[in-house]
Structures are given as C-alpha cells and as structure tokens.
Design a protein around this motif. Structure first.
Motif, PDB file in Angstrom:
ATOM      1  N   LEU A   1     -16.872  -4.728  -2.765  1.00  0.00           N
ATOM      2  CA  LEU A   1     -15.524  -5.216  -3.068  1.00  0.00           C
ATOM      3  C   LEU A   1     -15.493  -6.720  -3.298  1.00  0.00           C
ATOM      4  N   GLY A   2     -16.221  -7.464  -2.464  1.00  0.00           N
ATOM      5  CA  GLY A   2     -16.154  -8.912  -2.562  1.00  0.00           C
ATOM      6  C   GLY A   2     -14.823  -9.447  -2.068  1.00  0.00           C
ATOM      7  N   LYS A   3     -14.662 -10.762  -2.096  1.00  0.00           N
ATOM      8  CA  LYS A   3     -13.457 -11.407  -1.568  1.00  0.00           C
ATOM      9  C   LYS A   3     -12.199 -10.924  -2.279  1.00  0.00           C
ATOM     10  N   GLU A   4     -12.236 -10.870  -3.598  1.00  0.00           N
ATOM     11  CA  GLU A   4     -11.052 -10.449  -4.353  1.00  0.00           C
ATOM     12  C   GLU A   4     -10.749  -8.970  -4.124  1.00  0.00           C
ATOM     13  N   GLY A   5     -11.803  -8.161  -4.033  1.00  0.00           N
ATOM     14  CA  GLY A   5     -11.609  -6.727  -3.838  1.00  0.00           C
ATOM     15  C   GLY A   5     -11.029  -6.384  -2.476  1.00  0.00           C
ATOM     16  N   ILE A   6     -11.443  -7.131  -1.446  1.00  0.00           N
ATOM     17  CA  ILE A   6     -10.888  -6.920  -0.109  1.00  0.00           C
ATOM     18  C   ILE A   6      -9.382  -7.143  -0.128  1.00  0.00           C
ATOM     19  N   LEU A   7      -8.953  -8.231  -0.752  1.00  0.00           N
ATOM     20  CA  LEU A   7      -7.526  -8.532  -0.846  1.00  0.00           C
ATOM     21  C   LEU A   7      -6.797  -7.478  -1.661  1.00  0.00           C
ATOM     22  N   ALA A   8      -7.355  -7.106  -2.817  1.00  0.00           N
ATOM     23  CA  ALA A   8      -6.703  -6.110  -3.672  1.00  0.00           C
ATOM     24  C   ALA A   8      -6.589  -4.770  -2.957  1.00  0.00           C
ATOM     25  N   SER A   9      -7.596  -4.439  -2.158  1.00  0.00           N
ATOM     26  CA  SER A   9      -7.576  -3.171  -1.426  1.00  0.00           C
ATOM     27  C   SER A   9      -6.381  -3.101  -0.490  1.00  0.00           C
ATOM     28  N   SER A  10      -6.183  -4.146   0.322  1.00  0.00           N
ATOM     29  CA  SER A  10      -5.065  -4.125   1.276  1.00  0.00           C
ATOM     30  C   SER A  10      -3.723  -4.199   0.552  1.00  0.00           C
ATOM     31  N   GLN A  11      -3.656  -4.963  -0.527  1.00  0.00           N
ATOM     32  CA  GLN A  11      -2.397  -5.059  -1.272  1.00  0.00           C
ATOM     33  C   GLN A  11      -2.008  -3.713  -1.877  1.00  0.00           C
ATOM     34  N   ASN A  12      -2.986  -2.987  -2.386  1.00  0.00           N
ATOM     35  CA  ASN A  12      -2.695  -1.673  -2.955  1.00  0.00           C
ATOM     36  C   ASN A  12      -2.324  -0.655  -1.881  1.00  0.00           C
ATOM     37  N   ALA A  13      -2.898  -0.806  -0.693  1.00  0.00           N
ATOM     38  CA  ALA A  13      -2.513   0.080   0.412  1.00  0.00           C
ATOM     39  C   ALA A  13      -1.036  -0.110   0.752  1.00  0.00           C
ATOM     40  N   VAL A  14      -0.591  -1.377   0.792  1.00  0.00           N
ATOM     41  CA  VAL A  14       0.815  -1.673   1.076  1.00  0.00           C
ATOM     42  C   VAL A  14       1.706  -1.206  -0.073  1.00  0.00           C
ATOM     43  N   LEU A  15       1.257  -1.422  -1.303  1.00  0.00           N
ATOM     44  CA  LEU A  15       2.027  -0.989  -2.471  1.00  0.00           C
ATOM     45  C   LEU A  15       2.223   0.523  -2.473  1.00  0.00           C
ATOM     46  N   ASN A  16       1.161   1.270  -2.217  1.00  0.00           N
ATOM     47  CA  ASN A  16       1.253   2.729  -2.233  1.00  0.00           C
ATOM     48  C   ASN A  16       2.208   3.252  -1.168  1.00  0.00           C
ATOM     49  N   ALA A  17       2.164   2.644   0.015  1.00  0.00           N
ATOM     50  CA  ALA A  17       3.060   3.082   1.091  1.00  0.00           C
ATOM     51  C   ALA A  17       4.520   2.830   0.733  1.00  0.00           C
ATOM     52  N   ASN A  18       4.807   1.659   0.193  1.00  0.00           N
ATOM     53  CA  ASN A  18       6.189   1.348  -0.172  1.00  0.00           C
ATOM     54  C   ASN A  18       6.662   2.180  -1.364  1.00  0.00           C
ATOM     55  N   TYR A  19       5.753   2.504  -2.267  1.00  0.00           N
ATOM     56  CA  TYR A  19       6.101   3.355  -3.408  1.00  0.00           C
ATOM     57  C   TYR A  19       6.560   4.733  -2.917  1.00  0.00           C
ATOM     58  N   MET A  20       5.766   5.340  -2.042  1.00  0.00           N
ATOM     59  CA  MET A  20       6.133   6.661  -1.516  1.00  0.00           C
ATOM     60  C   MET A  20       7.425   6.588  -0.710  1.00  0.00           C
ATOM     61  N   LYS A  21       7.539   5.564   0.104  1.00  0.00           N
ATOM     62  CA  LYS A  21       8.721   5.432   0.961  1.00  0.00           C
ATOM     63  C   LYS A  21       9.992   5.362   0.124  1.00  0.00           C
ATOM     64  N   ASN A  22       9.972   4.579  -0.926  1.00  0.00           N
ATOM     65  CA  ASN A  22      11.164   4.425  -1.755  1.00  0.00           C
ATOM     66  C   ASN A  22      11.463   5.665  -2.580  1.00  0.00           C
ATOM     67  N   LYS A  23      10.453   6.488  -2.828  1.00  0.00           N
ATOM     68  CA  LYS A  23      10.656   7.743  -3.548  1.00  0.00           C
ATOM     69  C   LYS A  23      11.239   8.841  -2.652  1.00  0.00           C
ATOM     70  N   LEU A  24      11.210   8.619  -1.345  1.00  0.00           N
ATOM     71  CA  LEU A  24      11.634   9.661  -0.410  1.00  0.00           C
ATOM     72  C   LEU A  24      12.862   9.293   0.418  1.00  0.00           C
ATOM     73  N   LYS A  25      13.211   8.007   0.464  1.00  0.00           N
ATOM     74  CA  LYS A  25      14.231   7.580   1.423  1.00  0.00           C
ATOM     75  C   LYS A  25      15.642   8.068   1.107  1.00  0.00           C
ATOM     76  N   ASP A  26      15.871   8.607  -0.105  1.00  0.00           N
ATOM     77  CA  ASP A  26      17.209   9.122  -0.406  1.00  0.00           C
ATOM     78  C   ASP A  26      17.479  10.470   0.256  1.00  0.00           C
ATOM     79  N   ILE A  27      16.406  11.193   0.642  1.00  0.00           N
ATOM     80  CA  ILE A  27      16.604  12.486   1.288  1.00  0.00           C
ATOM     81  C   ILE A  27      16.022  12.553   2.705  1.00  0.00           C
ATOM     82  N   TYR A  28      15.009  11.762   2.978  1.00  0.00           N
ATOM     83  CA  TYR A  28      14.447  11.716   4.329  1.00  0.00           C
ATOM     84  C   TYR A  28      14.918  10.439   5.023  1.00  0.00           C
ATOM     85  N   THR A  29      15.200  10.547   6.324  1.00  0.00           N
ATOM     86  CA  THR A  29      15.622   9.385   7.100  1.00  0.00           C
ATOM     87  C   THR A  29      14.407   8.560   7.498  1.00  0.00           C
ATOM     88  N   MET A  30      14.404   7.300   7.103  1.00  0.00           N
ATOM     89  CA  MET A  30      13.323   6.406   7.480  1.00  0.00           C
ATOM     90  C   MET A  30      13.621   5.805   8.854  1.00  0.00           C
TER      91      MET A  30
END
Length: 477
Positions: free
Chosen positions: A332-361
């Motif tokens: 991964l290297g320095k840039e890949g380590i950062l991109a990895s964690s950023q994408n993990a956060v992005l994916n979680a927020n993407y799913m959360k926002n796709k579900l929060k209209d019917i599931y209670t967060m």
C-alpha cells in the motif's frame, strides 16, 4: 455426519513415508489404556468430507461480510506468496542471529512502520492475538506503576461501549474494572469520567473511534485528565482501520497500544489458527516490553528489554503472520494506507445514508468505519428483531453484521463494510436490507423462520447456550 461416523474398520491410506528413525515411545505408565478411536477412511472419503464442510462455510471470498468491529477486509494473495517463501518457512527459531538477518529485518522494518502509523516508539510481536496484546499492554502498565512504588493503583477505567476483552484482560492482569457510562452522544460521559479519577487509577482502556463508530471529540481532554491523575492511557487498536494515515493514537495521548493485524493489516482471521497482536508503547514503557527487542547495530541483534515482563509465548511470536502484515503495508505504501482508511469511512457512510430513511440509526451523524442500527422500533411495532434481520441476510448470501453489540444500543446491528468492497456490492447489500425491512412490515413471521436456504436452519440458540454438547459420544458397542 461427523468424520467419526464415517469409514469402515481396516480402510486407510498412505500419506506419510515409512519412518526412518527408531520409534521412541513413552513408558507404560504414560501410555493410553486404549488406542484412540480414530476413523478409518480412504483418501477419497477424507477429501470429500472436508470439501463438503468447506462449501458450508462463508468467508470474504464467498460474499459480503459486514461484521462490525471485526474489519473483514479481503486478504490479498500476495501476502500468502511472501509468507510461503522457503527463506521464511524453512528457518528454525534457534538458528544463530547471523543466519536469520533477513527474518530479523522483517520484524524491525514492520516495527518501524507500525510505530510510524501509530505514534508509538517501540513494539513487540510476541503476543499471539489481539486479546493477548491487550493483556501484555496492561502488564506493561502494571510493571510501570510498580517500578514507581505506586502499587496502590488497582483500577482500570473502561467505557461501557468497550469490547468485552477489555475488562476481561484487565481482570486477568489483576485489576478491578470501573465502567464509565457513555453520554447521549455515544462518547465517554466526561462528568462520570472525572468523578472516577483518583490516585488509585492505573489507567484507561479506550477504543477510538469507539464501537458505535464515532470518533470521540474529547479525546485530548480524556487522555490529559487520566495523565494528570497519574494513570496511563491504553489504546485498543481494534478500530485503527478507520484512522490509519490520518491521526495517530500516540498523538492523541495514548501510552500503549495493541494492534489486530488480522483486522487492520489484512492477515487471516484464522478460525483458531495463528494470529499476531503486537503491543506497542511510548519510550517510558519500552523497558518493560516482553522478551527481546531487535536493534540495528552493525547487524540486527536481539536484546532483552531491561525490565522485561518476561516471555508471553515461545520464541518470536507467529512470524509468518507478521510477514503477511509487512507485505500489506509495503504494497500500500504511505498513500495507500491513507486511502484505505478513507475508503473504509466512505463506504460506511454511504451504506448508512442509503438505509437511514427506514432503519433507525443509533447515532445519526457522520460515522467512521462502522455504524450501528437499532431495530428496537421495528421490534415494538411488528415483532421483527435484530436477530430476524440477521438471519434473513443469510438467505441472501450475506454474512450477518455484529448483533446485539454494543450493549448500550437496544436491538443493535453493527455494520462495517470495509474498504475492499465495491459500490456495486454495497448497493446489493442495501437492496437486501431494504427488502428484509419490507418483509418485516408485511409478514414478520416469515423472518422468524429464517434462514431457510442454509445447510442448517434456525437453531435453538438459548438451548444450545444452556445445554451445550461439548463432547462426541461414541455409540456403545
């Protein structure tokens, strides 16, 4: 059928060459009274049996595995290629140092990279798993206080949202545990923390981001307060995948940390196999680290830590697991380590926002690497529980999220998609969760029966927990 129930007396196969050394058997008093009752099987039967079992398993290679706080990311196969190199697999732990310089360099290089990522000064790879690393970290804290004549410090503070291993490790290390409640925002209740601080506090164990997927905005004040009362701050590295490359635990004020290489650094979760839970620390705790440290001098040498807490296991720890982790970091290297964690956060927020209209967060704000849904309202309205939704996911080829944890959220489902999942996979998972919600509203009884398409359908989990069958009973002859 179990393998003990298969085969026929006298059937067998030859997998091993004939022994070329004289057998050395134990004395009569140490021998079994009866030979072990092993199954007699052909190679074909053995192959089919274990192939059948493999088909019944579900792993990241099979499909989506959003198990919260477990970071079930894909393990790149290049890691396995490096760990299989004969220069690594054919060494012996008792070889002279000058013959294993490359292997020592693996440890030292990985130590340097992980210290840079976490903000620690030194690291030991002896602990064999995450909880083992926790235990090691607490022993460092205990040895530190003892060296200062402060053995009155007998309490470890643990937030009520913590992983269960935190209080367990503290008790194993001889401490009493004080639970610190969470506030309405899901983070540490600062007033309750301040009330618990005193000269009997040895330290605080904290995961940040925490198990509800939130980064505690008060983290600098928290560590300052603990230090001011003379305690040490321990960082549970379980959720490091959300922040690596962005912020470092050492810069937040933590003194000691353990890492879960099987989570953040893509080594196998194992299923009971070898693991690695490195323990890292700031310089003032380094002399207490277990076993030896590796130093760069004219060559790489092993030196016993000055005030070491001793050996936590044999030799170097699980070396080949560390080879895999180093491969991942260097790939991964320095840039890949950062991109990895950023994408993990992005994916979680993407799913959360796709579900929060019917599931209670549980906490409806920007999350880190995972988010928690509460199905309490759905249970009250139609009788569908978190368990029902989780079982329904199995019928759709998705491993359930973490259920009923953290304990501070009723009917909790904790979802962690990780960075290695594509947007298409996330969309498919969202569609399944929305379909299950619709089914719950129309026919909750259907979900009570799930799963229906798996090799084993809904089990009596309460009965299994209260009356476990832990030993195979051979038929009476």
């Amino acid at each position: 059928m179990l393998i003990f129930e298969k085969g026929k007396e006298g059937r067998g196969l030859d997998l091993f060459p004939e022994c070329d050394v004289k057998p050395c058997l134990p004395g009569e008093s140490d021998r079994r009274e009866q030979p072990p009752r092993l199954p007699h099987l052909s190679e074909t039967e053995i192959s089919r049996h274990y192939t059948e079992l493999a088909k019944k398993c579900h792993g990241v290679n099979d499909g989506f595995y959003p198990l919260g706080s477990c970071t079930m990311k894909y393990n790149p196969k290049i890691n396995e290629d490096m760990a299989a190199l004969p220069e690594f697999t054919e060494i012996h732990p008792l070889q002279p140092e000058h013959t294993i310089q490359g292997c020592l360099d693996v440890f030292k290089t990985l130590e340097e990279y992980l210290c840079e990522i976490t903000g620690m000064d030194r690291m030991s790879f002896q602990p064999a798993a995450g909880a083992h690393g926790e235990f090691a970290g607490l022993l460092l804290i205990k040895a530190y206080h003892k060296s200062r004549g402060e053995e009155r410090r007998t309490k470890i503070l643990v937030p009520d949202s913590a992983h269960g291993t935190n209080p367990a490790s503290a008790v194993m290390a001889g401490y009493s545990v004080v639970s610190i409640p969470s506030g309405a925002d899901g983070c540490v209740d600062m007033d309750k923390l301040k009330a618990a601080l005193g000269d009997d506090v040895a330290g605080l164990m904290l995961t940040n981001p925490n198990t509800v997927g939130l980064f505690d905005k008060n983290i600098l004040e928290i560590t300052r307060l603990v230090h001011e009362c003379g305690g040490q701050c321990y960082y549970d590295g379980a959720n490091l995948n959300a922040i690596m490359g962005t912020v470092r635990p050492g810069d937040m004020g933590f003194d000691v940390i353990h890492l879960n290489l099987h989570k953040t650094f893509s080594t196998p979760h194992g299923g009971g196999g070898p693991g690695s839970g490195p323990v890292g620390c700031k310089e003032h705790l380094a002399s207490f680290l277990p076993s030896f440290l590796i130093e760069r001098e004219e060559s790489l040498v092993r030196k016993k830590a000055k005030d070491s807490i001793g050996e936590l296991r044999t030799f170097y720890g699980n070396f080949l697991v560390d080879v895999r982790a180093l491969t991942y970091v260097m790939t991964l290297g320095k840039e890949g380590i950062l991109a990895s964690s950023q994408n993990a956060v992005l994916n979680a927020n993407y799913m959360k926002n796709k579900l929060k209209d019917i599931y209670t967060m549980a906490y409806d704000e920007t999350c880190m690497h995972e988010f928690v849904m509460s199905l309490s309202d759905l249970k009250k309205s139609v009788g569908a529980t978190a368990m029902d939704i989780a079982k329904g996911l199995l019928d759709n080829g998705i491993h359930p999220p973490t259920m009923y944890f953290p304990l501070i959220v009723e009917e909790a489902l904790m979802i962690e998609p990780t960075e290695t999942e594509s947007r298409e996979t996330l969309d498919e998972a969202v569609a399944v969760l929305r379909k299950l919600h619709e089914t719950a509203l129309k026919d909750a009884e259907q979900l009570h029966q799930a799963p229906m398409e798996t090799p084993v359908t809904r089990l009596d989990e309460v009965g299994a927990a209260r009356n476990p069958v832990l030993r195979y009973e051979f038929p009476k002859e």
